[in-house]
Design a protein around this motif. Structure first.
Motif: not given
Length: 181
Positions: A130-154
């Motif tokens: 999933v793209t969060l941002a463009r033109q974002a070279a040097g962006a710093l993510p949080p120390a802990q990435g989430p683990e988001l559950a996605w129930a794909v239904r189509g």
């Protein structure tokens, strides 16, 4: 895609996994936790998605036929989003943790459907994210990435509307078999 009448109206299409409102909100909250450079252009919450296949410009008169041609069997499956990454060309993304075989199967089946419909399929490797941002070279993510559950239904066939205020419109939603709608 080439067509005989270059003046015919076209739609810019792609196939995507389309998150529900709850997941889209969780993705946006995660993006809020990044440190963004001034140049970053964050993806608006309502536009967050996972592209399965970029189709490109298609003559609008063919779109209705494509809606039927792109219906492929799909079983429900689970994804875990949670690996933040900075990709080349300034893309800040959230990658899939342990991509399931069902995702690769759906991607492959849709590629075959596109080819049967006479449309080209991208040759580069499928890197689900999933793209969060463009033109974002040097962006710093949080120390802990989430683990988001996605129930794909189509999955969905989506048109990208042109212009500065353009958005995405779901043209067709293809529910997974046994997904309950």
């Amino acid at each position: 895609m080439t067509h005989p009448d270059a003046s015919a109206p076209t739609d810019r299409l792609f196939l995507a996994l389309w998150p529900d409102t709850r997941l889209r909100g969780a993705l946006a909250r995660h993006a809020d936790d990044w440190r963004w450079p001034r140049s970053a252009r964050r993806v608006r919450t309502e536009k967050l998605h996972l592209t399965l296949h970029f189709i490109g410009e298609v003559v609008r008169s063919r779109t209705a036929a494509l809606i039927d041609a792109l219906a492929v069997p799909c079983a429900p499956f689970q994804l875990a989003l949670g690996r933040p990454a900075n990709w080349a060309h300034g893309l800040a993304v959230l990658e899939i943790v342990r991509p399931p075989a069902a995702l690769a199967d759906l991607h492959g089946a849709l590629g075959e459907a596109l080819q049967r419909a006479g449309l080209a399929v991208e040759r580069r490797a499928f890197r689900p994210h999933v793209t969060l941002a463009r033109q974002a070279a040097g962006a710093l993510p949080p120390a802990q990435g989430p683990e988001l559950a996605w129930a794909v239904r189509g999955y969905a066939l989506v048109v990208s509307d042109p212009g500065a205020g353009g958005g995405y419109r779901v043209l067709a939603h293809y529910p997974a078999q046994g997904a309950g709608g």
